[in-house]
Design a protein around this motif. Structure first.
Motif, PDB file in Angstrom:
ATOM      1  N   GLY A   1      23.977  42.168  27.080  1.00 26.72           N
ATOM      2  CA  GLY A   1      25.128  41.722  27.869  1.00 26.72           C
ATOM      3  C   GLY A   1      24.679  41.025  29.141  1.00 26.72           C
ATOM      4  O   GLY A   1      25.251  40.012  29.551  1.00 26.72           O
TER       5      GLY A   1
ATOM      6  N   LYS B   1      24.080  38.602  40.752  1.00 29.61           N
ATOM      7  CA  LYS B   1      23.993  39.745  39.835  1.00 29.61           C
ATOM      8  C   LYS B   1      22.869  40.697  40.257  1.00 29.61           C
ATOM      9  O   LYS B   1      23.051  41.918  40.302  1.00 29.61           O
ATOM     10  CB  LYS B   1      23.781  39.265  38.393  1.00 29.61           C
ATOM     11  CG  LYS B   1      25.028  38.614  37.768  1.00 29.61           C
ATOM     12  CD  LYS B   1      24.736  38.087  36.357  1.00 29.61           C
ATOM     13  CE  LYS B   1      24.460  39.209  35.379  1.00 29.61           C
ATOM     14  NZ  LYS B   1      24.075  38.674  34.047  1.00 29.61           N
TER      15      LYS B   1
ATOM     16  N   ASN C   1      30.462  30.638  32.548  1.00 28.76           N
ATOM     17  CA  ASN C   1      31.553  30.541  31.554  1.00 28.76           C
ATOM     18  C   ASN C   1      31.407  31.500  30.381  1.00 28.76           C
ATOM     19  O   ASN C   1      32.198  31.418  29.431  1.00 28.76           O
ATOM     20  CB  ASN C   1      31.694  29.107  30.994  1.00 28.76           C
ATOM     21  CG  ASN C   1      32.108  28.150  32.078  1.00 28.76           C
ATOM     22  OD1 ASN C   1      32.942  28.496  32.916  1.00 28.76           O
ATOM     23  ND2 ASN C   1      31.522  26.967  32.098  1.00 28.76           N
ATOM     24  N   SER C   2      30.457  32.417  30.420  1.00 31.68           N
ATOM     25  CA  SER C   2      30.317  33.369  29.322  1.00 31.68           C
ATOM     26  C   SER C   2      31.556  34.247  29.191  1.00 31.68           C
ATOM     27  O   SER C   2      31.827  34.770  28.106  1.00 31.68           O
ATOM     28  CB  SER C   2      29.069  34.242  29.521  1.00 31.68           C
ATOM     29  OG  SER C   2      29.059  34.791  30.821  1.00 31.68           O
TER      30      SER C   2
ATOM     31  N   THR D   1      25.678  37.201  30.072  1.00 28.61           N
ATOM     32  CA  THR D   1      26.465  36.929  31.286  1.00 28.61           C
ATOM     33  C   THR D   1      25.660  36.221  32.368  1.00 28.61           C
ATOM     34  O   THR D   1      26.196  35.906  33.421  1.00 28.61           O
ATOM     35  CB  THR D   1      27.075  38.231  31.861  1.00 28.61           C
ATOM     36  OG1 THR D   1      26.004  39.138  32.166  1.00 28.61           O
ATOM     37  CG2 THR D   1      28.030  38.869  30.876  1.00 28.61           C
TER      38      THR D   1
ATOM     39  N   VAL E   1      30.490  48.065  29.730  1.00 27.51           N
ATOM     40  CA  VAL E   1      30.473  46.713  30.285  1.00 27.51           C
ATOM     41  C   VAL E   1      31.803  46.071  29.915  1.00 27.51           C
ATOM     42  O   VAL E   1      31.993  45.596  28.801  1.00 27.51           O
ATOM     43  CB  VAL E   1      29.288  45.896  29.731  1.00 27.51           C
ATOM     44  CG1 VAL E   1      29.276  44.499  30.334  1.00 27.51           C
ATOM     45  CG2 VAL E   1      27.954  46.592  30.026  1.00 27.51           C
TER      46      VAL E   1
ATOM     47  N   PHE F   1      36.599  46.046  20.962  1.00 26.50           N
ATOM     48  CA  PHE F   1      36.853  44.927  21.882  1.00 26.50           C
ATOM     49  C   PHE F   1      37.732  43.844  21.247  1.00 26.50           C
ATOM     50  O   PHE F   1      38.084  42.879  21.901  1.00 26.50           O
ATOM     51  CB  PHE F   1      35.525  44.297  22.342  1.00 26.50           C
ATOM     52  CG  PHE F   1      34.794  45.097  23.395  1.00 26.50           C
ATOM     53  CD1 PHE F   1      35.018  44.856  24.749  1.00 26.50           C
ATOM     54  CD2 PHE F   1      33.879  46.082  23.046  1.00 26.50           C
ATOM     55  CE1 PHE F   1      34.342  45.585  25.717  1.00 26.50           C
ATOM     56  CE2 PHE F   1      33.192  46.812  24.007  1.00 26.50           C
ATOM     57  CZ  PHE F   1      33.422  46.561  25.350  1.00 26.50           C
TER      58      PHE F   1
ATOM     59  N   PHE G   1      32.486  36.312  25.884  1.00 25.60           N
ATOM     60  CA  PHE G   1      31.898  37.660  25.900  1.00 25.60           C
ATOM     61  C   PHE G   1      32.916  38.647  26.461  1.00 25.60           C
ATOM     62  O   PHE G   1      33.352  38.512  27.605  1.00 25.60           O
ATOM     63  CB  PHE G   1      30.637  37.659  26.761  1.00 25.60           C
ATOM     64  CG  PHE G   1      29.994  39.014  26.901  1.00 25.60           C
ATOM     65  CD1 PHE G   1      29.379  39.620  25.819  1.00 25.60           C
ATOM     66  CD2 PHE G   1      30.003  39.686  28.121  1.00 25.60           C
ATOM     67  CE1 PHE G   1      28.788  40.875  25.941  1.00 25.60           C
ATOM     68  CE2 PHE G   1      29.404  40.936  28.259  1.00 25.60           C
ATOM     69  CZ  PHE G   1      28.800  41.524  27.165  1.00 25.60           C
ATOM     70  N   LYS G   2      33.299  39.621  25.662  1.00 22.21           N
ATOM     71  CA  LYS G   2      34.308  40.573  26.107  1.00 22.21           C
ATOM     72  C   LYS G   2      33.711  41.844  26.710  1.00 22.21           C
ATOM     73  O   LYS G   2      34.364  42.534  27.484  1.00 22.21           O
ATOM     74  CB  LYS G   2      35.262  40.907  24.955  1.00 22.21           C
ATOM     75  CG  LYS G   2      36.007  39.695  24.421  1.00 22.21           C
ATOM     76  CD  LYS G   2      36.771  38.951  25.531  1.00 22.21           C
ATOM     77  CE  LYS G   2      37.157  37.542  25.147  1.00 22.21           C
ATOM     78  NZ  LYS G   2      37.636  36.743  26.311  1.00 22.21           N
ATOM     79  N   GLY G   3      32.472  42.175  26.320  1.00 21.54           N
ATOM     80  CA  GLY G   3      31.855  43.349  26.916  1.00 21.54           C
ATOM     81  C   GLY G   3      30.897  44.067  25.989  1.00 21.54           C
ATOM     82  O   GLY G   3      30.716  43.662  24.833  1.00 21.54           O
ATOM     83  N   SER G   4      30.265  45.109  26.525  1.00 24.12           N
ATOM     84  CA  SER G   4      29.352  45.941  25.736  1.00 24.12           C
ATOM     85  C   SER G   4      29.719  47.397  25.902  1.00 24.12           C
ATOM     86  O   SER G   4      30.180  47.806  26.966  1.00 24.12           O
ATOM     87  CB  SER G   4      27.906  45.856  26.249  1.00 24.12           C
ATOM     88  OG  SER G   4      27.455  44.563  26.345  1.00 24.12           O
TER      89      SER G   4
ATOM     90  N   GLY H   1      27.391  42.561  33.958  1.00 23.82           N
ATOM     91  CA  GLY H   1      27.289  42.347  32.508  1.00 23.82           C
ATOM     92  C   GLY H   1      26.335  43.260  31.750  1.00 23.82           C
ATOM     93  O   GLY H   1      26.067  43.050  30.581  1.00 23.82           O
TER      94      GLY H   1
END
Lengths: 405, 405
Positions: B278, A387, B286-287, B282, A296, B336, B291-294, A274
Motif C-alpha cells: 500500500g 509521508k 492520484n493513486s 500510494t 489502511v 473493500f 487504491f481503496k486500502g489495505s 498508505g
C-alpha cells in the motif's frame, strides 16, 4: 591520521551504482579519529588506476584504501596494476586454490580457470582474508603509505574493514577520536542549535548537525571520552525525550523493543501514509510480538466500512480533521484489541490542497486506555517526504507514550 | 566527450552524506554519450580544491563539472578559490543583489551580509542562473576545458544541469549516444542473459544488466537511434510482458496509470509486507482514484476478525499457505468492494522458519471477478529484502492482470 580512498569501477562512473562504499568507509574511519583527505573514482583501465594512485600517494596519506576490481572477470585488474605499479611480483597460492575448489564444490558450483587469478598473492606484502567471498584483499607497504586493496562487494568489503583493517588503524592512531550521535526528532534544526549553542565551553567537543526527514542527528566528537560523555549527558538533560536513540538505531526499533519490554500492543489506522507506518514497524525483527496490524483506509467508504467512522463526522469535518483522526485511533485500537491505536490522516499532495486545508496538513491521533490525543502538523509540498515525516511524527508520538508509561 | 567531476565538501568525506550528486550527473551525461573520466571528492580547503583542480585539468576533459561550496556560509569558498586559481577578478552584481533582497522579503526572511558573496560574479566568464535557489553557478572557459561550478543542493544542481548544462553539451557532442533502459522483473539475471545473448549481431548495441531486488534493468546504448530501437523492439518480442516499463518508471506508477485508464480498483491484504505494498502504491500521485486500502493483518486473530479467514484454514494449513492466501485475496476484494484483491503471506525472517516452511517462503494471491490465483515463491534470508521482493512480485502479478484485461 590521514587516509585517501580510491574507488575503481566503470559502473561508478556511469552512474549505475552510487558509491555508498566510499561513504561507509569514510564514516567508519572518521568516527575513530581518521581524516579522509580525498576520494577518487577511476575507470578500470590501467592508466586511470595509475593516475589515481599517483594522485593519492602524492599527499602521503598513512593509509590508501582501494576498493573494486579484485573479482574473477576480465575487467578486474586492480591486483595486476597495483603490483606492476609497485614493482612487486606475484605467485600462485596453491593452498588457497585448493580451498577455493573445495568451497565451490560445497556450493555445487564448478570452478573455472577465470577464478585462478583470485589465488594469486604478492611476493612482498600480505593477504587480507575475505570471510564472505573468494576475492582476498592485499596489504602492501610503501615508504610513506600502507596500501590496502579490498573487493567492491559491500558485504565483503565491510567485513574485511571491520575485522582486519580497522583494528590495525586503531592501534596506530595517536589521538583516538570518540564520537556519539544523538538522534532527535520533532525539533527543527535552528531551534536545536539555539538550545545547544554555548552549552559546551568546558568540554570543547566538536558538534555536527545532520537534518533529514526523520529529524536531526547531533554528532559529538572528542578525543577524551569523558568530555564527550559529560556533554552527551548534558544534552539528555536539555533535550529529554526528544532524543530517541544513539548512533544508527531507528525509531521503529526503539518502539518494538520498548513495547516488548512493557508488554504493550499496537495497531495503526493509516490514511495518507498508505501503509508506511506498518511497513516501518515490521522492518524490525520480532515486531509480530507487539504489532497486530493496520487498517489502511484510503477511501472514505473504507473508513466507514472497516473502521466504523461516523458518516456525519466525515461529512461535517472532512476526512482530514481532528475529529476523524480521533475516531480512527479509537476504533482501530478496538478493532485489533490492542493497548494503543495510532491514526494518521492528511493531504500528501500534489493535489487535494485548499486554502483551509493546505497540502501537508496532517492530523495524528493516539488512543490509549482512557484517553485519546490528536496533534496537528503542516508538512511540506512533496508527497513522499510528507509521508515520511508523517510516519516519523506518528512513531514519535507512540514512542513518547510508550517510554513514559 | 570526456568529462571530469569534482565534488567539494567535508560532509562527503566524513561519510555523513553519500555522494549521490556525482552518480546522478554521471548517469545523465553518460546517457547522452559523454564519458566520465574520473570523479574526485575534496575537502573545502583551498589547497585541497586546488589539488583537485590540478588533477582534473591535467587530463584535459572537455568539461569539468564542480559541485558544492557556493552557499552563503564561511566554508563556501569554491568561487573564491576557482577565480584565484584562474586569475579572474570578481565584481559585485548589484542587480542580482536587489533581486535577492526582494526574494528574501517575499519569503518573510531577512537578508544578511553573509549573502553578499552570492551576488559576486566573475569579470570574465558567465553566470548560470539557479531557478530553485540563491546560489548561482559559474561557467569559466580555459584553454582546453570548460569549467562549470554548481551548488551542491541536489534539487538546485539538477535543475541547473537539465536547463543549462546538458543542452550546451548535447550541441557539442559529435557522436551522440542514445540509450534506453527496459525494466524487467520476475526473470533471474542469468536466464535473461541466456535469452538475450547473440540476439543483437546486426545492431551492435552495447548492453548492460543491472539487477536489484526490483528485478533486472537492461540498458541498451547505441549512437544510431534506429539500431537501438530495432533491438528494443526485438527484446519486447522475446520478453513480452516481463518488461514493465522504460527508463526510470516504477512498477507502481504503471499500475496506477493502467488502473485509472481501465477504471479498475485495488485492495490489498498484507501480512509479511506489513503495509509496504500500500505504501508503494500510494507513493504515486492520484493513486486514491484506484487504491481503496489495505488490511494489514499481521496476527492470526486479525486475519480472522478483519478478513474473515476461517479459523480451520489457519489451523489446518497455517497462515503461510496457499489456502490462506486465497481467502485473504478474495475476502479483501469483498471487504473493500474492488475489482481486484491482492494478498501476501510469508515468512520474512530472521525467525519463524521450519524445514517445511523455510524463511523466504511466500504466497501471493490475486482475486478477480470469478477467479483467484495463488503463486508460491521462496525468497532469501534477509527480512527487508524479502519484503521488497514480495511487494515487487505482488505488484507484478497485479500489473500483468491489469494490462491483459
Amino acid at each position: 591520521m590521514k587516509i585517501a580512498l580510491l574507488s575503481i569501477g566503470n559502473e561508478l562512473l556511469s552512474g549505475n551504482t552510487i558509491n555508498s562504499n566510499a561513504a561507509w568507509i569514510a564514516n567508519e574511519l572518521t568516527t575513530i579519529g581518521c581524516e579522509i583527505e580525498n576520494q577518487i573514482t577511476v575507470q578500470d583501465k590501467e592508466e586511470s588506476i595509475v593516475s589515481g594512485l599517483d594522485f593519492c600517494l602524492l599527499l602521503k596519506p598513512t593509509y590508501l584504501i582501494i576498493t573494486g576490481g579484485l573479482g574473477p572477470t576480465d575487467d578486474d585488474i586492480t591486483m595486476a596494476v597495483l603490483l606492476k605499479f609497485l614493482k612487486i611480483e606475484s605467485e600462485f597460492d596453491s593452498d588457497y586454490w585448493d580451498q577455493l575448489k573445495k568451497r565451490f564444490n560445497r556450493s555445487g558450483l564448478s570452478i573455472t580457470d577465470s577464478n585462478k587469478n583470485q589465488a594469486l598473492k604478492p611476493k612482498f606484502g600480505s593477504i587480507i582474508p575475505n570471510p564472505k567471498g573468494s576475492a582476498r584483499g592485499l596489504k602492501l607497504i610503501t615508504k610513506e603509505t600502507t596500501i590496502i586493496a579490498l573487493p567492491g562487494v559491500p558485504l565483503e568489503m565491510k567485513s574485511m574493514i571491520n575485522e582486519f583493517v580497522k583494528p590495525q588503524i586503531i592501534k596506530l592512531i595517536k589521538t583516538r577520536i570518540y564520537s556519539k550521535t544523538l538522534r532527535t526528532t520533532g525539533i527543527p534544526e535552528s531551534s536545536l542549535f539555539d538550545m545547544i549553542k554555548n552549552q559546551d565551553e568546558q568540554n570543547s567537543n566538536s558538534i555536527g548537525y545532520y537534518p533529514s526527514a526523520y529529524g536531526v542527528d547531533i554528532r559529538i566528537s572528542n578525543n577524551r571520552k569523558e568530555k564527550l560523555n559529560n556533554f552527551a549527558d548534558h544534552l539528555y538533560k536539555i533535550l529529554g525525550d526528544n532524543i530517541y536513540g544513539e548512533d544508527k538505531i531507528r525509531i521503529e526499533e526503539v518502539i518494538v523493543k520498548t513495547a516488548i519490554d512493557k508488554k504493550k500492543t499496537i495497531a495503526v489506522a493509516e490514511s495518507c501514509t498508505g501503509g508506511l507506518i506498518g511497513n516501518r514497524i515490521t522492518n524490525v525483527a520480532n515486531s509480530s510480538i507487539v504489532f497486530k496490524g493496520s487498517a489502511v483506509t484510503y477511501s472514505n467508504q473504507s473508513k466507514v466500512d472497516i473502521l466504523g467512522i461516523e458518516k456525519i463526522c466525515l461529512k461535517e469535518f472532512g476526512a482530514v480533521s481532528k475529529q476523524t483522526a480521533k475516531q480512527m485511533a479509537e476504533n482501530v485500537k478496538k478493532l485489533f484489541g490492542t493497548t494503543y491505536g495510532i491514526s494518521v490522516t492528511g493531504i500528501s499532495g500534489p493535489g487535494g490542497g485548499t486554502k483551509d486545508k493546505p497540502i501537508g496538513l496532517t492530523y495524528i491521533g493516539l488512543a490509549k486506555l482512557n484517553e485519546t490525543s490528536v496533534s496537528r502538523f503542516v508538512f511540506g509540498q512533496d508527497r513522499e517526504i510528507n509521508k515520511l515525516r508523517t510516519s516519523q511524527a506518528a512513531l514519535n508520538m507512540l514512542r513518547k507514550t510508550l517510554i513514559n508509561e
